[in-house]
Design a protein around this motif. Structure first.
Motif, mmCIF file in Angstrom:
data_model
loop_
_atom_site.group_PDB
_atom_site.id
_atom_site.type_symbol
_atom_site.label_atom_id
_atom_site.label_comp_id
_atom_site.label_asym_id
_atom_site.label_seq_id
_atom_site.Cartn_x
_atom_site.Cartn_y
_atom_site.Cartn_z
ATOM 1 N N LEU A 265 -5.407 -4.434 5.217
ATOM 2 C CA LEU A 265 -5.453 -2.980 5.098
ATOM 3 C C LEU A 265 -4.051 -2.395 4.984
ATOM 4 O O LEU A 265 -3.811 -1.471 4.198
ATOM 5 C CB LEU A 265 -6.194 -2.379 6.286
ATOM 6 C CG LEU A 265 -7.666 -2.798 6.436
ATOM 7 C CD1 LEU A 265 -8.279 -2.172 7.675
ATOM 8 C CD2 LEU A 265 -8.464 -2.416 5.195
ATOM 9 N N GLU A 266 -3.108 -2.940 5.768
ATOM 10 C CA GLU A 266 -1.730 -2.472 5.671
ATOM 11 C C GLU A 266 -1.138 -2.787 4.299
ATOM 12 O O GLU A 266 -0.418 -1.977 3.709
ATOM 13 C CB GLU A 266 -0.874 -3.116 6.766
ATOM 14 C CG GLU A 266 -1.155 -2.603 8.164
ATOM 15 C CD GLU A 266 -2.243 -3.410 8.864
ATOM 16 O OE1 GLU A 266 -3.026 -4.085 8.165
ATOM 17 O OE2 GLU A 266 -2.311 -3.361 10.107
ATOM 18 N N GLY A 267 -1.452 -3.981 3.786
ATOM 19 C CA GLY A 267 -0.956 -4.352 2.466
ATOM 20 C C GLY A 267 -1.500 -3.449 1.376
ATOM 21 O O GLY A 267 -0.773 -3.042 0.461
ATOM 22 N N LEU A 268 -2.779 -3.108 1.475
ATOM 23 C CA LEU A 268 -3.379 -2.207 0.486
ATOM 24 C C LEU A 268 -2.787 -0.805 0.597
ATOM 25 O O LEU A 268 -2.568 -0.132 -0.415
ATOM 26 C CB LEU A 268 -4.891 -2.164 0.678
ATOM 27 C CG LEU A 268 -5.645 -3.443 0.286
ATOM 28 C CD1 LEU A 268 -7.098 -3.365 0.727
ATOM 29 C CD2 LEU A 268 -5.555 -3.687 -1.215
ATOM 30 N N ALA A 269 -2.519 -0.367 1.827
ATOM 31 C CA ALA A 269 -1.883 0.944 2.003
ATOM 32 C C ALA A 269 -0.505 0.963 1.351
ATOM 33 O O ALA A 269 -0.137 1.923 0.664
ATOM 34 C CB ALA A 269 -1.779 1.281 3.488
ATOM 35 N N CYS A 270 0.264 -0.107 1.547
ATOM 36 C CA CYS A 270 1.585 -0.194 0.914
ATOM 37 C C CYS A 270 1.464 -0.215 -0.603
ATOM 38 O O CYS A 270 2.279 0.397 -1.310
ATOM 39 C CB CYS A 270 2.317 -1.444 1.401
ATOM 40 S SG CYS A 270 2.949 -1.322 3.085
ATOM 41 N N LEU A 271 0.441 -0.894 -1.105
ATOM 42 C CA LEU A 271 0.249 -0.960 -2.556
ATOM 43 C C LEU A 271 -0.041 0.422 -3.133
ATOM 44 O O LEU A 271 0.558 0.825 -4.144
ATOM 45 C CB LEU A 271 -0.891 -1.918 -2.882
ATOM 46 C CG LEU A 271 -1.262 -2.033 -4.368
ATOM 47 C CD1 LEU A 271 -0.094 -2.577 -5.172
ATOM 48 C CD2 LEU A 271 -2.492 -2.909 -4.542
ATOM 49 N N VAL A 272 -0.947 1.151 -2.505
ATOM 50 C CA VAL A 272 -1.270 2.499 -2.998
ATOM 51 C C VAL A 272 -0.046 3.405 -2.909
ATOM 52 O O VAL A 272 0.255 4.165 -3.838
ATOM 53 C CB VAL A 272 -2.454 3.094 -2.213
ATOM 54 C CG1 VAL A 272 -2.730 4.525 -2.670
ATOM 55 C CG2 VAL A 272 -3.708 2.237 -2.395
ATOM 56 N N LYS B 43 7.679 -4.535 -2.153
ATOM 57 C CA LYS B 43 8.030 -5.777 -1.458
ATOM 58 C C LYS B 43 7.077 -6.039 -0.295
ATOM 59 O O LYS B 43 6.625 -7.173 -0.090
ATOM 60 C CB LYS B 43 9.473 -5.706 -0.962
ATOM 61 C CG LYS B 43 10.518 -5.721 -2.068
ATOM 62 C CD LYS B 43 11.924 -5.648 -1.486
ATOM 63 C CE LYS B 43 12.980 -5.712 -2.576
ATOM 64 N NZ LYS B 43 14.361 -5.625 -2.020
ATOM 65 N N GLN B 44 6.763 -4.998 0.467
ATOM 66 C CA GLN B 44 5.882 -5.180 1.614
ATOM 67 C C GLN B 44 4.459 -5.494 1.179
ATOM 68 O O GLN B 44 3.774 -6.318 1.795
ATOM 69 C CB GLN B 44 5.896 -3.926 2.484
ATOM 70 C CG GLN B 44 5.368 -4.157 3.890
ATOM 71 C CD GLN B 44 6.208 -5.165 4.654
ATOM 72 O OE1 GLN B 44 7.358 -4.910 4.987
ATOM 73 N NE2 GLN B 44 5.633 -6.329 4.932
ATOM 74 N N ALA B 45 4.011 -4.847 0.114
ATOM 75 C CA ALA B 45 2.663 -5.130 -0.393
ATOM 76 C C ALA B 45 2.550 -6.586 -0.830
ATOM 77 O O ALA B 45 1.557 -7.264 -0.537
ATOM 78 C CB ALA B 45 2.336 -4.190 -1.557
ATOM 79 N N ARG B 46 3.564 -7.083 -1.520
ATOM 80 C CA ARG B 46 3.551 -8.482 -1.962
ATOM 81 C C ARG B 46 3.563 -9.438 -0.770
ATOM 82 O O ARG B 46 2.973 -10.522 -0.819
ATOM 83 C CB ARG B 46 4.757 -8.771 -2.859
ATOM 84 C CG ARG B 46 4.754 -8.013 -4.178
ATOM 85 C CD ARG B 46 6.035 -8.277 -4.946
ATOM 86 N NE ARG B 46 5.998 -9.533 -5.671
ATOM 87 C CZ ARG B 46 7.074 -10.251 -5.979
ATOM 88 N NH1 ARG B 46 8.266 -9.851 -5.584
ATOM 89 N NH2 ARG B 46 6.958 -11.371 -6.663
ATOM 90 N N ALA B 47 4.233 -9.036 0.301
ATOM 91 C CA ALA B 47 4.324 -9.904 1.476
ATOM 92 C C ALA B 47 3.016 -9.935 2.262
ATOM 93 O O ALA B 47 2.641 -10.975 2.815
ATOM 94 C CB ALA B 47 5.467 -9.431 2.378
ATOM 95 N N TRP B 48 2.319 -8.813 2.330
ATOM 96 C CA TRP B 48 1.134 -8.715 3.177
ATOM 97 C C TRP B 48 -0.167 -9.064 2.463
ATOM 98 O O TRP B 48 -1.119 -9.513 3.098
ATOM 99 C CB TRP B 48 1.034 -7.305 3.762
ATOM 100 C CG TRP B 48 1.926 -7.101 4.952
ATOM 101 C CD1 TRP B 48 2.555 -8.074 5.675
ATOM 102 C CD2 TRP B 48 2.286 -5.854 5.556
ATOM 103 N NE1 TRP B 48 3.290 -7.512 6.693
ATOM 104 C CE2 TRP B 48 3.140 -6.147 6.650
ATOM 105 C CE3 TRP B 48 1.971 -4.529 5.287
ATOM 106 C CZ2 TRP B 48 3.679 -5.160 7.463
ATOM 107 C CZ3 TRP B 48 2.508 -3.537 6.099
ATOM 108 C CH2 TRP B 48 3.353 -3.851 7.174
ATOM 109 N N LEU B 49 -0.241 -8.834 1.167
ATOM 110 C CA LEU B 49 -1.493 -9.087 0.464
ATOM 111 C C LEU B 49 -1.639 -10.567 0.125
ATOM 112 O O LEU B 49 -0.661 -11.241 -0.216
ATOM 113 C CB LEU B 49 -1.563 -8.261 -0.821
ATOM 114 C CG LEU B 49 -1.772 -6.758 -0.647
ATOM 115 C CD1 LEU B 49 -1.679 -6.056 -1.995
ATOM 116 C CD2 LEU B 49 -3.115 -6.463 0.008
#
Length: 305
Positions: free
Chosen positions: A114-121, A140-146
């Motif tokens: 969910l955090e990764g998707l939030a960063c992506l949006v 960068k954070q989205a790539r790390a978390w998703l």
């Protein structure tokens, strides 16, 4: 039901299109329901999506103490993700940021999806608003978390690289693109070029532009050659290669590509101006292509160059 007095359809559709390209949605994905109201081109069914937002807002405002699901932190984060994404798709970026940042303030436990998707949006939102310094750490954070299976590598790479180029991180952009176009990472599963020809063509074109900025002129031409081989009907690729040829003062090659591109995009005045400059450089040595395309006049007729 929330209302949006000043929607921005262009921004909203750009966000919808980008997320539609990047996300790999499955039935259990937290954003699947939302994107059932978004077309492939990013157009949003505003009425239906707004109705769902009313439900999510009611659940966030008035959790029932006897219902455990509303006391569950993961469920609250899911609601914030859904409503924040919907705000972005409906053209309300500040409300979207408020919900998505609230989600990120909840500490994660078992999963970072969910955090990764939030960063992506948030990354897509910042990119489409041209807030590139804000966008970069979010990508960068989205790539790390998703998880790699949750997003399309080709689409995400294109948007991430766009931000890198805008911030002049050219060598990083070159490396990121090369990791996709010439993969060496073990276990990285990418689609074959023939299966996603147009997407790969865009990445080759993007790396060609990066190479040109890095003064790798021959590599830039080679990348555009590869892009055109994959997508030979795209006039824009010919226009880019033509400009690269012109930059190296290869006037005849530039003329051939720009002429072909202008034939497909006759309303592009900037392209016409570039072609005129190239023709001036060629002067009396101008060699007209064997097959001369018809050019449309303003009155709808045709003329030959």
């Amino acid at each position: 039901m929330p209302t949006f007095s000043s929607p921005t359809p262009t921004l909203a559709s750009e966000i919808g299109y980008a997320l539609h390209q990047i996300l790999i949605l499955r039935p259990t994905h937290p954003l699947t329901e939302i994107f059932s109201y978004v077309s492939d081109e990013g157009t949003v069914a505003r009425t239906q999506l707004s109705e769902h937002m009313a439900t999510w807002s009611a659940q966030l405002r008035h959790p029932l103490p006897t219902t455990r699901i509303f006391l569950n932190k993961e469920h609250t984060k899911r609601l914030l993700l859904q409503r924040g994404t919907a705000y972005a798709l409906l053209g309300s970026p500040e409300q979207a940021r408020q919900d998505l940042h609230a989600l990120l303030q909840h500490s994660g436990t078992t999963t970072r999806q969910l955090e990764g998707l939030a960063c992506l949006v948030l990354a897509v939102l910042a990119t489409e608003q041209e807030r590139y310094p804000d966008a970069l750490p979010l990508w960068k954070q989205a790539r790390a978390w998703l998880h790699p299976q949750e997003y399309d590598h080709l689409a995400l790479t294109w948007y991430y690289t766009k931000v890198l180029v805008q911030l002049n991180h050219l060598r990083t952009a070159y490396r990121v693109l090369t990791e996709i176009l010439s993969p060496t990472t073990p276990g990285l599963r990418l689609p074959r070029q023939k299966e996603r020809a147009e997407a790969y063509a865009e990445l080759f074109s993007q790396r060609g532009g990066v190479c040109s900025l890095l003064q790798y002129h021959q590599e830039a031409i080679e990348d555009l050659n590869a892009a055109i081989e994959l997508h030979p009907t795209c006039a824009r690729l010919f226009s880019i290669r033509g400009l690269l040829h012109a930059k190296r003062q290869h006037w005849q090659a530039a003329y051939n590509d720009l002429w072909r591109a202008l034939h497909a995009m006759p309303e592009d005045q900037a392209l016409a101006d570039c072609l005129f400059v190239v023709m001036q450089r060629l002067g009396t040595q101008l060699a007209v292509p064997t097959t001369t395309p018809a050019m449309h006049t303003r009155r709808g007729g045709t003329r030959r160059a």
